[in-house]
Design an enzyme around this catalytic site. Structure first.
Site, PDB file in Angstrom:
ATOM      1  N   ASP A   1       0.810  -1.224   0.000  1.00  0.00           N
ATOM      2  CA  ASP A   1       0.000   0.000   0.000  1.00  0.00           C
ATOM      3  C   ASP A   1       0.839   1.268   0.000  1.00  0.00           C
ATOM      4  O   ASP A   1       0.416   2.304   0.529  1.00  0.00           O
ATOM      5  CB  ASP A   1      -0.963   0.040   1.206  1.00  0.00           C
ATOM      6  CG  ASP A   1      -1.761  -1.233   1.339  1.00  0.00           C
ATOM      7  OD1 ASP A   1      -2.243  -1.708   0.305  1.00  0.00           O
ATOM      8  OD2 ASP A   1      -1.878  -1.750   2.460  1.00  0.00           O
TER       9      ASP A   1
ATOM     10  N   HIS B   1      -4.416  -1.657  -6.176  1.00  0.00           N
ATOM     11  CA  HIS B   1      -3.744  -0.454  -6.664  1.00  0.00           C
ATOM     12  C   HIS B   1      -4.785   0.619  -6.935  1.00  0.00           C
ATOM     13  O   HIS B   1      -5.670   0.433  -7.764  1.00  0.00           O
ATOM     14  CB  HIS B   1      -2.949  -0.757  -7.931  1.00  0.00           C
ATOM     15  CG  HIS B   1      -1.794  -1.670  -7.673  1.00  0.00           C
ATOM     16  ND1 HIS B   1      -1.016  -2.211  -8.651  1.00  0.00           N
ATOM     17  CD2 HIS B   1      -1.280  -2.129  -6.513  1.00  0.00           C
ATOM     18  CE1 HIS B   1      -0.089  -2.973  -8.104  1.00  0.00           C
ATOM     19  NE2 HIS B   1      -0.234  -2.945  -6.816  1.00  0.00           N
TER      20      HIS B   1
HETATM   21  P1  IMP Z   1      -2.644 -12.746   1.910  1.00  0.00           P
HETATM   22  O1  IMP Z   1      -1.661 -12.226   0.928  1.00  0.00           O
HETATM   23  O2  IMP Z   1      -4.074 -12.429   1.542  1.00  0.00           O
HETATM   24  O3  IMP Z   1      -2.432 -14.177   2.227  1.00  0.00           O
HETATM   25  O4  IMP Z   1      -2.407 -11.932   3.283  1.00  0.00           O
HETATM   26  C1  IMP Z   1      -1.219 -12.094   4.051  1.00  0.00           C
HETATM   27  C2  IMP Z   1      -0.842 -10.778   4.737  1.00  0.00           C
HETATM   28  O5  IMP Z   1      -0.377  -9.865   3.752  1.00  0.00           O
HETATM   29  C3  IMP Z   1      -1.999 -10.063   5.433  1.00  0.00           C
HETATM   30  O6  IMP Z   1      -1.474  -9.385   6.562  1.00  0.00           O
HETATM   31  C4  IMP Z   1      -2.465  -9.067   4.407  1.00  0.00           C
HETATM   32  O7  IMP Z   1      -3.137  -7.967   4.993  1.00  0.00           O
HETATM   33  C5  IMP Z   1      -1.145  -8.670   3.793  1.00  0.00           C
HETATM   34  N1  IMP Z   1      -1.255  -8.189   2.413  1.00  0.00           N
HETATM   35  C6  IMP Z   1      -1.324  -8.929   1.287  1.00  0.00           C
HETATM   36  N2  IMP Z   1      -1.335  -8.135   0.208  1.00  0.00           N
HETATM   37  C7  IMP Z   1      -1.260  -6.879   0.650  1.00  0.00           C
HETATM   38  C8  IMP Z   1      -1.199  -5.614  -0.009  1.00  0.00           C
HETATM   39  O8  IMP Z   1      -1.196  -5.487  -1.233  1.00  0.00           O
HETATM   40  N3  IMP Z   1      -1.123  -4.536   0.805  1.00  0.00           N
HETATM   41  C9  IMP Z   1      -1.072  -4.644   2.147  1.00  0.00           C
HETATM   42  N4  IMP Z   1      -1.107  -5.791   2.788  1.00  0.00           N
HETATM   43  C10 IMP Z   1      -1.205  -6.905   2.054  1.00  0.00           C
END
Ligand code: IMP
Length: 431
Positions: free
Chosen positions: A21, A49
């Site tokens: 982010d 995005h």
């Molecule tokens: P997952 O990728 O959905 O398995 O989430 C794993 C961790 O990564 C969690 O804490 C999510 O909030 C974080 N996360 C995954 N993608 C993003 C992103 O694009 N921005 C911020 N946090 C992310």
């Protein structure tokens, strides 16, 4: 307008350098004026995005675009976007985004390609994501529940299903059914409309079959023809499965290594690696966050910066800029440039703090228990009150803002070559 390819070369990479982010979409959107091919290398619909563009019919109005899968270059009308093999792809989500683009006046014909080796995410992966999180009790990762972990697990377990397999739908269906049966054995029976999903996938396959290409070969040929390529990373370095705050991470490699594995382009071809770094720190989901602010100031930054997850809408945790993270991120990614984003959000704060050291620790620790209780050494810097959003020349920034930027540069050991000062495409200072 700056000629970016002259500065950054023909193969530039944009990476998130904190916990995601950081605002990658905006720079990618700007750079795609010069780079007519944008390749997404990793992650899935967990990423979000956000791009704001002036409404063509009403310049007072800003339109907000949120993409999860479509590479951010899509908003540039003559840019071709490839979803690389390192991505895990939920086809339904992709088609929804394409429809949104088409309805907003963007012609996507011939502009979206998908690597034949890209792994697919099905709705059952999302269900399993939820089941696995529930099983973890108070050790939840706080995933986005988009099925990312289960899809990457399938890939590594070697029962994943890749895009090219859709082209033999009968064989694909057999494998899909076998996987579903296996998951029901592993996690118990769950409600699932197999027929509906298969029917949708069949229809989708017809729509997307001409989009499927050999991704690595496509990139190889494009480079041979002297075309410029921009590679779009996803998530952020601190969410990297190897180098991030494990186990509170995503299931892929947002770090620069994921660029080569996720596209098939060798690392020695990269001409620039741009780290996107927010002027403060945010994180969504669980896991250690040393500089987190639990007070009103954290709330103020969240409100001013609009810090709510683009994918899940969850409030983002906010905190001071952490140069230990910044330096570590620079070390593991070899940034050639930093784009510092959202500097305008800090306008009006009397004093700014920067974490400069974790006491008694060298580098960034692997052990999350150490991070939970780490004692942080901060420096304080005077803030500025001026609205900086219309400034386009670095020298016109208030002196305290320049001092803040230059202190960060010194601490993270990398040059900050662009600075975001507002939400719109043009709100950027190039140095
Ligand atoms: P997952 O990728 O959905 O398995 O989430 C794993 C961790 O990564 C969690 O804490 C999510 O909030 C974080 N996360 C995954 N993608 C993003 C992103 O694009 N921005 C911020 N946090 C992310």
């Amino acid at each position: 307008m700056t000629n970016f390819t002259e500065k950054l070369g023909n193969l530039a990479v944009v990476l998130g350098s904190q916990w995601g982010d950081e605002g990658k979409g905006k720079l990618i959107d700007i750079l795609s004026d010069d780079y007519k091919i944008v390749i997404r290398a990793a992650g899935g619909a967990n990423a979000g995005h956000t791009i704001y563009l002036k409404d063509p019919e009403n310049p007072e109005k800003k339109n907000k675009y949120v993409f999860h899968l479509v590479p951010s270059g899509m908003l540039n009308h003559d840019c071709i976007c490839l979803i690389g093999n390192g991505v895990v792809l939920h086809l339904g989500t992709l088609l929804e985004e394409v429809a949104l683009l088409n309805n907003s006046g963007f012609n996507t014909d011939g502009r979206i390609l998908i690597s034949d080796r890209t792994h697919l995410v099905f709705d059952y992966h999302k269900i399993i994501d939820g089941i696995q999180e529930d099983m973890k009790g108070d050790k939840k990762v706080g995933t986005t529940k988009r099925g990312i972990g289960p899809a990457y697990t399938d890939k590594v377990r070697r029962n994943g299903i890749r895009v090219h397999e859709l082209l033999n739908f009968e064989k694909f269906t057999e494998k899909y059914m076998a996987n579903l049966a296996m998951f029901k054995k592993m996690y118990g029976d769950f409600d699932y409309d197999t027929e509906k999903e298969l029917a949708e996938l069949k229809e989708t396959t017809e729509k997307i079959k001409s989009w499927i290409v050999d991704g690595a070969l496509f990139a190889y040929n494009a480079l041979k023809e002297n075309k410029n390529i921009l590679i779009e990373g996803a998530n952020g370095a601190m969410l990297d499965i190897d180098h991030g705050t494990y186990p509170f991470v995503t299931s892929s490699n947002p770090q620069v290594g994921g660029i080569s594995t996720g596209t098939g382009i060798p690392g020695n071809k990269l001409t620039a690696v741009i780290g996107i770094m927010k002027a403060y720190t945010t994180r969504v989901g669980a896991g250690p966050f040393p500089t987190e602010l639990h007070d009103d100031l954290g709330e103020q930054i969240r409100k001013t910066g609009g810090e709510f997850g683009a994918t899940t809408g969850r409030p983002r945790r906010c905190g001071w800029f952490d140069s230990v993270v910044g330096k570590y991120s620079t070390m593991i990614n070899g940034y050639t440039d930093i784009n510092l984003t959202k500097l305008d959000v800090l306008s009006g704060l009397e004093t700014l703090k920067i974490a400069v050291n974790y006491k008694e620790l060298e580098g960034f620790p692997a052990d999350q228990n150490l991070l939970e209780d780490v004692e942080i050494e901060y420096i304080e810097m005077p803030g500025w009150t001026e609205d900086i959003s219309t400034i386009r020349n670095y020298e016109d920034l208030p002196e305290n803002a320049r001092n803040y930027v230059e202190k960060i540069e010194e601490l993270i050991e990398c040059k900050i070559t662009s600075i975001g000062v507002g939400v719109e495409r043009g709100d950027m200072i190039f140095r």
